[in-house]
Motif scaffolding. Structure first.
Motif, PDB file in Angstrom:
ATOM      1  N   GLU A  51       0.870  -1.178   0.000  1.00 32.76           N
ATOM      2  CA  GLU A  51       0.000   0.000   0.000  1.00 32.76           C
ATOM      3  C   GLU A  51       0.907   1.228   0.000  1.00 32.76           C
ATOM      4  O   GLU A  51       1.948   1.223   0.682  1.00 32.76           O
ATOM      5  CB  GLU A  51      -0.897   0.012   1.245  1.00 32.76           C
ATOM      6  N   PRO A  52       0.557   2.288  -0.733  1.00 31.31           N
ATOM      7  CA  PRO A  52       1.422   3.471  -0.776  1.00 31.31           C
ATOM      8  C   PRO A  52       1.771   4.041   0.600  1.00 31.31           C
ATOM      9  O   PRO A  52       2.918   4.432   0.831  1.00 31.31           O
ATOM     10  CB  PRO A  52       0.620   4.472  -1.605  1.00 31.31           C
ATOM     11  N   ASP A  53       0.821   4.065   1.510  1.00 27.72           N
ATOM     12  CA  ASP A  53       1.114   4.587   2.854  1.00 27.72           C
ATOM     13  C   ASP A  53       2.173   3.736   3.556  1.00 27.72           C
ATOM     14  O   ASP A  53       3.086   4.261   4.189  1.00 27.72           O
ATOM     15  CB  ASP A  53      -0.152   4.634   3.711  1.00 27.72           C
ATOM     16  N   LYS A  54       2.029   2.420   3.446  1.00 27.40           N
ATOM     17  CA  LYS A  54       2.998   1.523   4.080  1.00 27.40           C
ATOM     18  C   LYS A  54       4.366   1.678   3.424  1.00 27.40           C
ATOM     19  O   LYS A  54       5.395   1.698   4.105  1.00 27.40           O
ATOM     20  CB  LYS A  54       2.529   0.079   4.007  1.00 27.40           C
ATOM     21  N   PHE A  55       4.387   1.782   2.096  1.00 31.72           N
ATOM     22  CA  PHE A  55       5.649   1.993   1.395  1.00 31.72           C
ATOM     23  C   PHE A  55       6.318   3.277   1.880  1.00 31.72           C
ATOM     24  O   PHE A  55       7.521   3.299   2.137  1.00 31.72           O
ATOM     25  CB  PHE A  55       5.440   2.055  -0.125  1.00 31.72           C
ATOM     26  N   GLY A  56       5.544   4.341   1.997  1.00 30.17           N
ATOM     27  CA  GLY A  56       6.098   5.618   2.457  1.00 30.17           C
ATOM     28  C   GLY A  56       6.711   5.508   3.841  1.00 30.17           C
ATOM     29  O   GLY A  56       7.796   6.050   4.099  1.00 30.17           O
ATOM     30  N   LYS A  57       6.045   4.805   4.738  1.00 30.44           N
ATOM     31  CA  LYS A  57       6.576   4.624   6.095  1.00 30.44           C
ATOM     32  C   LYS A  57       7.861   3.788   6.076  1.00 30.44           C
ATOM     33  O   LYS A  57       8.819   4.089   6.782  1.00 30.44           O
ATOM     34  CB  LYS A  57       5.521   3.983   6.987  1.00 30.44           C
ATOM     35  N   LEU A  58       7.872   2.722   5.273  1.00 28.57           N
ATOM     36  CA  LEU A  58       9.078   1.885   5.166  1.00 28.57           C
ATOM     37  C   LEU A  58      10.233   2.657   4.539  1.00 28.57           C
ATOM     38  O   LEU A  58      11.378   2.533   4.981  1.00 28.57           O
ATOM     39  CB  LEU A  58       8.781   0.631   4.352  1.00 28.57           C
ATOM     40  N   LEU A  59       9.940   3.464   3.536  1.00 31.77           N
ATOM     41  CA  LEU A  59      10.976   4.266   2.902  1.00 31.77           C
ATOM     42  C   LEU A  59      11.555   5.269   3.887  1.00 31.77           C
ATOM     43  O   LEU A  59      12.770   5.408   4.010  1.00 31.77           O
ATOM     44  CB  LEU A  59      10.417   4.989   1.669  1.00 31.77           C
ATOM     45  N   SER A  60      10.695   5.938   4.620  1.00 26.80           N
ATOM     46  CA  SER A  60      11.140   6.903   5.623  1.00 26.80           C
ATOM     47  C   SER A  60      12.006   6.226   6.681  1.00 26.80           C
ATOM     48  O   SER A  60      13.107   6.693   6.993  1.00 26.80           O
ATOM     49  CB  SER A  60       9.934   7.567   6.289  1.00 26.80           C
ATOM     50  N   ALA A  61      11.527   5.111   7.221  1.00 27.79           N
ATOM     51  CA  ALA A  61      12.280   4.391   8.254  1.00 27.79           C
ATOM     52  C   ALA A  61      13.620   3.894   7.715  1.00 27.79           C
ATOM     53  O   ALA A  61      14.637   3.957   8.418  1.00 27.79           O
ATOM     54  CB  ALA A  61      11.459   3.220   8.793  1.00 27.79           C
ATOM     55  N   SER A  62      13.638   3.427   6.479  1.00 29.93           N
ATOM     56  CA  SER A  62      14.884   2.950   5.872  1.00 29.93           C
ATOM     57  C   SER A  62      15.895   4.073   5.739  1.00 29.93           C
ATOM     58  O   SER A  62      17.073   3.908   6.063  1.00 29.93           O
ATOM     59  CB  SER A  62      14.609   2.343   4.495  1.00 29.93           C
ATOM     60  N   GLU A  63      15.445   5.224   5.249  1.00 33.65           N
ATOM     61  CA  GLU A  63      16.361   6.347   5.083  1.00 33.65           C
ATOM     62  C   GLU A  63      16.863   6.855   6.437  1.00 33.65           C
ATOM     63  O   GLU A  63      18.040   7.193   6.569  1.00 33.65           O
ATOM     64  CB  GLU A  63      15.698   7.475   4.290  1.00 33.65           C
ATOM     65  N   ILE A  64      16.002   6.894   7.430  1.00 29.94           N
ATOM     66  CA  ILE A  64      16.434   7.308   8.769  1.00 29.94           C
ATOM     67  C   ILE A  64      17.476   6.329   9.308  1.00 29.94           C
ATOM     68  O   ILE A  64      18.511   6.728   9.846  1.00 29.94           O
ATOM     69  CB  ILE A  64      15.227   7.436   9.720  1.00 29.94           C
ATOM     70  N   GLY A  65      17.214   5.037   9.136  1.00 30.90           N
ATOM     71  CA  GLY A  65      18.168   4.025   9.607  1.00 30.90           C
ATOM     72  C   GLY A  65      19.499   4.079   8.882  1.00 30.90           C
ATOM     73  O   GLY A  65      20.565   4.019   9.500  1.00 30.90           O
ATOM     74  N   ILE A  66      19.460   4.214   7.564  1.00 27.75           N
ATOM     75  CA  ILE A  66      20.695   4.268   6.776  1.00 27.75           C
ATOM     76  C   ILE A  66      21.483   5.530   7.111  1.00 27.75           C
ATOM     77  O   ILE A  66      22.700   5.485   7.316  1.00 27.75           O
ATOM     78  CB  ILE A  66      20.378   4.179   5.265  1.00 27.75           C
ATOM     79  N   GLY A  67      20.798   6.673   7.166  1.00 23.63           N
ATOM     80  CA  GLY A  67      21.488   7.921   7.507  1.00 23.63           C
ATOM     81  C   GLY A  67      22.123   7.857   8.880  1.00 23.63           C
ATOM     82  O   GLY A  67      23.263   8.287   9.072  1.00 23.63           O
ATOM     83  N   THR A  68      21.409   7.287   9.831  1.00 20.21           N
ATOM     84  CA  THR A  68      21.940   7.161  11.198  1.00 20.21           C
ATOM     85  C   THR A  68      23.147   6.240  11.221  1.00 20.21           C
ATOM     86  O   THR A  68      24.167   6.555  11.843  1.00 20.21           O
ATOM     87  CB  THR A  68      20.838   6.649  12.148  1.00 20.21           C
TER      88      THR A  68
END
Length: 136
Positions: A51-68
């Motif tokens: 679902e687009p909303d779920k994808f958006g949340k996973l993308l956000s969490a992934s970028e936060i994790g990778i950046g950190t």
């Protein structure tokens, strides 16, 4: 394992950029999430099944994790470079596979593709971090 100002600078600019991008995606509108999802699905087809909303949340969490991860000084530089390389590889592949982003040569950006073409700098940083010369 010594401290290198050069490695720290590369990790700071790339990690902070990705972390900020992930934070900016915490509250994506569904239309924006769907657009990002369509682009990602060109490279990773299973991304299109969410679902687009779920994808958006996973993308956000992934970028936060990778950046950190890239920013954390106790994470080995080669590991940070490897993770950044995988992430930037996905971004570069998305750029190359998105219609209208490149000129007829398939590499140089169109005006619409310039914003995505900038992701090549992350790939360059990843190579520099991963293949850095070890001090003895």
């Amino acid at each position: 394992m010594g401290f290198s100002i050069g490695n720290a600078a590369l990790r700071l600019v790339s990690g902070a950029f990705i972390l900020n991008s992930g934070i900016g995606k915490l509250h994506l509108e569904q239309e924006h999430a769907a657009g990002l999802q369509a682009a990602a699905a060109r490279v990773i087809p299973p991304a299109g099944t969410l679902e687009p909303d779920k994808f958006g949340k996973l993308l956000s969490a992934s970028e936060i994790g990778i950046g950190t991860l890239i920013l954390l000084p106790f994470v080995p530089t080669r590991l940070a470079g490897l993770v950044l390389g995988m992430f930037s590889g996905g971004l570069v592949a998305t750029y190359l596979k998105s219609p209208g982003m490149t000129k007829e040569d398939g590499i140089l950006p169109t005006p619409a593709g310039t914003a995505m073409a900038k992701d090549f700098w992350l790939a360059g940083i990843a190579v520099a971090l991963f293949f850095r010369r070890r001090r003895q």
